[in-house]
Design an enzyme around this catalytic site. Structure first.
Site, PDB file in Angstrom:
ATOM      1  N   SER A 412       0.821  -1.208   0.000  1.00  0.00           N
ATOM      2  CA  SER A 412       0.000   0.000   0.000  1.00  0.00           C
ATOM      3  C   SER A 412       0.856   1.259   0.000  1.00  0.00           C
ATOM      4  CB  SER A 412      -0.941  -0.009   1.207  1.00  0.00           C
ATOM      5  OG  SER A 412      -0.235  -0.308   2.370  1.00  0.00           O
ATOM      6  N   HIS A 433      -3.151  -3.064  -5.753  1.00  0.00           N
ATOM      7  CA  HIS A 433      -3.453  -2.712  -4.366  1.00  0.00           C
ATOM      8  C   HIS A 433      -4.930  -2.966  -4.078  1.00  0.00           C
ATOM      9  CE1 HIS A 433      -3.813   0.532  -1.039  1.00  0.00           C
ATOM     10  NE2 HIS A 433      -3.616  -0.662  -0.537  1.00  0.00           N
ATOM     11  N   GLU A 445      -6.397  -0.493  -6.888  1.00  0.00           N
ATOM     12  CA  GLU A 445      -5.460   0.475  -7.481  1.00  0.00           C
ATOM     13  C   GLU A 445      -4.423  -0.311  -8.288  1.00  0.00           C
ATOM     14  OE1 GLU A 445      -5.040   4.479  -4.763  1.00  0.00           O
ATOM     15  OE2 GLU A 445      -4.115   2.678  -3.977  1.00  0.00           O
ATOM     16  N   ASN A 483      -4.302   6.236  -0.246  1.00  0.00           N
ATOM     17  CA  ASN A 483      -3.654   6.400   1.054  1.00  0.00           C
ATOM     18  C   ASN A 483      -2.882   7.712   1.150  1.00  0.00           C
ATOM     19  OD1 ASN A 483      -4.687   4.131   2.159  1.00  0.00           O
ATOM     20  ND2 ASN A 483      -2.906   2.837   1.785  1.00  0.00           N
TER      21      ASN A 483
END
Ligand code: 3H9
Length: 677
Positions: A412, A433, A445, A483
């Site tokens: 991540s 991800h 992702e 994130n």
């Protein structure tokens, strides 16, 4: 060119084929053409019946959603005009449905005397998902056809149903396994009596179960208007009109309500998301030829933890056999239980048959032997989030995986290029991800490394589609899109807490905005230790001014997993998942602020939201400038499907641009009411 006439012995039938590729959308322009054809059929004394069918593998996807985003021409022809022409005609009309019949197209079918369909046909009134209601008679005809309760359930869900279900509901008359159009014509020949029935349905009262009670119950079961429920409540109002008013009045009410919804902020936001989702895979330099190049017939996963198990389930659900490698017997045993438990849960819920559950369970094989990954078309590594550990995994994978296999990391935050550098196939390395739980969360992702080839990106989008995910391309930057932005959001929440705003108030303000949980409860869920490690990696600026996060971690308050983080947890309260305010944490913030010389101040809900949402949007803009995210819509999709951003507010970038002016209900002056409204 007019469609051919079918002069059968017992009458002439005109076949009108909806043919507007790719999805036969009923745009205003196309409806004008359709109406012309229909009027000619009606005017032609030799034509006794009309059959509607669809080209391009479907009946039609309904109204063209693009039309709702534009100023409308003065005399636009809409599907309502076509439906009104059918209604006014004394000739028989039959809908022959294969593939999807959605929205306005299903409403066209509803006005026909008969609906026949293939077993593969699908039926839906998905307008609610666009913040709309069925606006071409659906809210008036469907309750009359199948009852208000069933009609409300169908329209409020918005999902498509099978032909078998449609038959059971009384939505269609017959499932045809031979020549659909031929059968539709047979129906048309023998069905003249239905014309008067059609009039009778319109004149009749609704079935007895349709009463104010059903309507009142429906209002109670949907979210409040200001929090994503505007279209649902408006739709129920339209059905109430069907219950209470004569047909013509109900139709007029439906039109007016539809027009209001078209202009409402939530519908604009949802339509934005509809198109943003369809843009995701359109990437410069990745052409259609590359797209179908790589076969994805088997997969591998390294690591049998929560993430690895979830990813394995996601592949198995898509019918792709998967080998999961883990050196720890304990982890493998636990993962086996998780996987079977999950499939059995689906059996209990009636979503899977027992046989299917076993089949899926068996398609996941656990092993300690890395060599078994050699046959996989794609291998996803889901081991501990540590660069050295992952580097080692990539070295091993490169030696074992077959040539051309894709090697993906589920990291991540870590650098994909550093992992690709461990292999002799950097063009086949990228990030995939997933979000926890990987078999449920719709977001994926796709992280493009410096050397990831267009073919590999295309294959990753294919994987996303196979797994039923919303796949978004991200550049290889710390935290990728989602994130990276959440760090700023959480940092801003922390800054507010340092200024004396209680975490519980901050969380409440964001929940009232529509997030399923606030930033503090979210951090408690993902773990304060993880948050601290990430913030440390970002440097001092990210840690905040007071070091409260660090202090909490030192105290062993790691979040839900240690029953204490920013909040307390108690097994007896909400199964240990319900945040309970802990005055100790508020006191900790107050002390730390005093030491740091931060003066306490009050902040209202608006300020809380503005600060947090601005932090998101500002980082989003930077990611766009840096090329990490391709389009604002990509970011919005990431946030809606991965972070619980309320869809009716369109995502952080849409909200920053349009949300504040039109987030609740219809606002005036945003373009003329559609001509048909
Ligand atoms: C309505 O009917 C209102 C009425 O009640 C009242 C009127 C007065 N419009 O999804 P895909 C495009 S509201 C315009 O990738 P799939 C889509 O953008 C309507 N465009 O394919 C894409 O374009 P591009 C209610 C549409 O096979 C291409 O078609 N109907 C529409 O995965 C392929 O789409 C709906 O909400 C549309 N209606 O899925 C149905 N639909 O290639 C919405 C599709 O340029 N549509 N496009 O990117 C769907 O659910 C799916 O598209 C469908 C196909 C299942 C049909």
């Amino acid at each position: 060119m007019l469609p051919p006439l079918d002069r059968a012995a017992d009458g002439a039938i005109r076949l009108i084929t909806l043919d507007n590729p790719p999805v036969n959308a009923l745009s205003f322009a196309y409806c004008a053409k359709l109406l012309e054809e229909l009027e000619q059929a009606h005017a032609d004394g030799g034509v006794e019946a009309v059959v509607f069918a669809g080209a391009n593998g479907l009946f039609s996807a309904g109204a063209d959603v693009n039309d709702f985003n534009q100023e409308l021409p003065e005399h636009a022809t809409t599907i309502r005009d076509v439906i009104a022409a059918v209604e006014a005609s004394v000739k028989v009309h039959v809908a022959a449905i294969d593939g999807n019949a959605l929205g306005g197209a299903l409403e066209l079918a509803l006005v026909c005397d008969y609906r026949v369909a293939t077993a593969a046909a699908k039926f839906g009134l998905p307008e609610i998902r666009l913040g709309l209601l069925p606006g071409a008679g659906g809210t008036q005809r469907l309750p009359r056809l199948i009852g208000a309760r069933a009609a409300l359930e169908f329209m409020l869900k918005g999902s498509a149903i099978s032909a078998q279900r449609a038959l059971a509901l009384g939505l269609i008359d017959e499932i045809v396994d031979a020549d659909l159009v031929a059968r539709a014509k047979d129906r048309a020949r023998g069905a003249k009596r239905r014309v008067s029935e059609r009039q009778a349905i319109i004149a009749a009262d609704l079935p007895p179960q349709a009463g104010p009670f059903v309507v009142a119950q429906a209002h109670k079961a949907v979210p409040p208007e200001e929090n994503g429920g505007l279209a649902a409540h408006t739709l129920i109002d339209a059905v109430q009109a069907a219950v209470e008013l004569p047909f013509a009045f109900g139709i007029a009410r439906e039109s007016r309500l539809f027009g209001e919804l078209v202009r409402s902020g939530p519908s604009q936001a949802l339509r934005h998301l509809f198109f943003a989702e369809r843009e995701l895979a359109k990437i410069d330099g990745i052409d259609g030829a590359a797209r179908d190049d790589t076969e994805i017939e088997s997969a591998g996963v390294v690591g049998a933890g929560t993430m690895g198990s979830g990813i394995a389930i996601a592949f198995a659900q898509a019918g792709i056999p998967v080998v999961v490698v883990d050196g720890s017997d304990e982890a493998v045993d636990k993962a086996r239980q998780t996987v079977m438990g999950m499939f059995m849960y689906q059996v209990q819920k009636g979503r899977l048959t027992r046989e299917e559950a076993w089949k899926r369970g068996r398609s996941i094989r656990f092993t300690g032997d890395w060599a078994e990954l050699g046959a996989a078309d794609v291998v996803v590594e889901a081991v501990f989030e540590n660069l050295e550990v992952k580097r080692e995994v990539f070295r091993k994978l490169d030696a074992i995986a077959k040539p051309g296999a894709i090697l993906a990391s589920n990291t991540s935050t870590l650098d994909i290029d550093a992992l690709a550098a461990e292999t002799k196939r950097p063009e086949r390395v990228l990030g995939l991800h997933f979000f926890v739980p990987a078999n449920v969360m719709p977001l994926l992702e796709i992280v493009r490394g410096r050397e990831t080839s267009p073919r590999t990106i295309a294959a990753a989008f294919k994987i996303g589609k196979l797994l039923g995910k919303k796949a978004v391309l991200s550049g290889n930057a710390f935290g990728f899109i989602g994130n990276r932005m959440i760090f700023d959001y959480v940092r801003e929440a922390n800054a507010l807490a340092e200024e004396g705003v209680a975490p519980v108030r901050i969380d409440a303000a964001m929940k009232a905005f529509g997030f399923p949980m606030g930033p503090f409860a979210m951090t408690d869920l993902s773990g304060l230790d993880i948050a601290l490690a990430v913030q440390k990696a970002r440097g001092a600026e990210a840690l905040g001014r007071t070091g409260v996060l660090e202090r909490l971690v030192q105290m062993g308050r790691l979040g839900q997993k240690s029953m204490a983080g920013y909040f307390k947890y108690d097994k007896a309260v909400g199964k240990g998942r319900e945040p309970i305010v802990d005055p100790q944490v508020e006191e900790l913030y107050a002390q730390a602020a005093r030491t740091a010389g931060i003066a306490p101040r009050a902040a209202g809900d608006d300020e809380i939201r503005t600060r947090l949402l601005d932090a998101l949007a500002e980082r989003g803009r930077k990611l766009l400038d840096e090329g990490v995210a391709l389009r604002p819509g990509d970011i919005d999709v990431v946030y809606v499907y991965g972070y619980g951003f309320p869809p009716h507010r369109g995502g952080p970038m849409w909200y920053a641009e349009h949300g504040r002016v039109s987030s609740s209900a219809a606002s005036e002056g945003e373009g003329r009411l559609p001509a048909h409204a």
